[in-house]
Scaffold this motif. Structure first.
Motif, short mmCIF file in Angstrom:
data_model
loop_
_atom_site.label_atom_id
_atom_site.label_comp_id
_atom_site.label_asym_id
_atom_site.label_seq_id
_atom_site.Cartn_x
_atom_site.Cartn_y
_atom_site.Cartn_z
N GLU A 6 0.83 -1.21 0.00
CA GLU A 6 0.00 0.00 0.00
C GLU A 6 0.87 1.26 0.00
OE1 GLU A 6 -2.09 -3.03 2.77
OE2 GLU A 6 -0.06 -2.28 2.39
N SER A 7 0.31 2.33 -0.51
CA SER A 7 0.98 3.62 -0.49
C SER A 7 -0.08 4.71 -0.51
CB SER A 7 1.93 3.76 -1.67
OG SER A 7 1.21 3.69 -2.90
N GLY A 9 -0.68 6.94 2.09
CA GLY A 9 -1.12 7.42 3.39
C GLY A 9 -0.36 8.66 3.82
N LEU A 20 -5.58 6.15 -1.78
CA LEU A 20 -4.60 5.13 -1.44
C LEU A 20 -4.47 4.15 -2.60
CD1 LEU A 20 -5.73 4.34 2.22
CD2 LEU A 20 -4.09 6.05 1.43
N CYS A 22 -2.65 0.34 -3.92
CA CYS A 22 -2.10 -0.94 -3.50
C CYS A 22 -1.56 -1.62 -4.75
CB CYS A 22 -3.19 -1.78 -2.85
SG CYS A 22 -2.73 -3.48 -2.47
N TYR A 95 -5.43 -1.18 4.99
CA TYR A 95 -4.86 -2.38 4.40
C TYR A 95 -5.62 -2.77 3.14
CZ TYR A 95 -3.01 -3.05 9.15
OH TYR A 95 -2.39 -2.90 10.36
N THR A 117 -0.91 1.14 5.43
CA THR A 117 -0.41 2.50 5.32
C THR A 117 -1.21 3.37 6.29
OG1 THR A 117 0.10 4.32 3.79
CG2 THR A 117 -1.94 3.11 3.38
N GLN A 118 -0.51 4.21 7.02
CA GLN A 118 -1.14 5.02 8.06
C GLN A 118 -1.79 6.26 7.45
OE1 GLN A 118 -1.28 4.63 11.64
NE2 GLN A 118 -2.71 6.36 11.43
#
Length: 123
Positions: A6-7, A9, A20, A22, A95, A117-118
């Motif tokens: 994932e990216s 965030g 987001l 993935c 997620y 990813t937060q």
């Protein structure tokens, strides 16, 4: 096996939007339904929604309808989550997951998971 990363965030202000992504690698991406989940701090994991194998259909539980949009690009082996009108309560680790079902799926039907990813939403 399918690897998921994932990216996208980060820290965003309430009212804004976030997308987001993935990225999948390994096995044949289109063989899997794709879902998004999140885990707010101190809470249990929540199911956000899922997209069908070919990307033509999506499913969202009633609690997630309205502000979340899931899409996928099988050619690029990616799945995305658009979150609009962000609220502080959207703060969570997000997620993506790959599995065998997209309509009313159970968590155990998702076999592969990303690391998360937060997303932090400030008020």
């Amino acid at each position: 096996q399918l690897q998921l990363v994932e990216s996208g965030g980060g820290l965003v202000q309430a009212g804004g939007s976030l997308r987001l992504s993935c990225a999948a690698s390994g096995d044949t991406f289109s063989n899997y339904a794709m879902g998004w989940f999140r885990r707010p701090p101190g809470k249990e994991r929540e199911f956000i929604g899922a997209v069908s194998f070919n990307g033509l259909m999506t499913y969202y539980p009633d609690s997630m309808k309205g502000r979340f949009i899931i899409s996928r690009d099988n050619a690029k082996t990616t799945v995305s989550l658009q979150v609009n009108s962000l609220k502080p309560e959207d703060t969570a680790v997000y997620y993506c997951a790959a599995g065998s079902a997209w309509y009313e799926p159970k968590s155990y039907e998702f076999r592969y998971w990303g690391q998360g990813t937060q997303v932090t939403v400030s008020s």
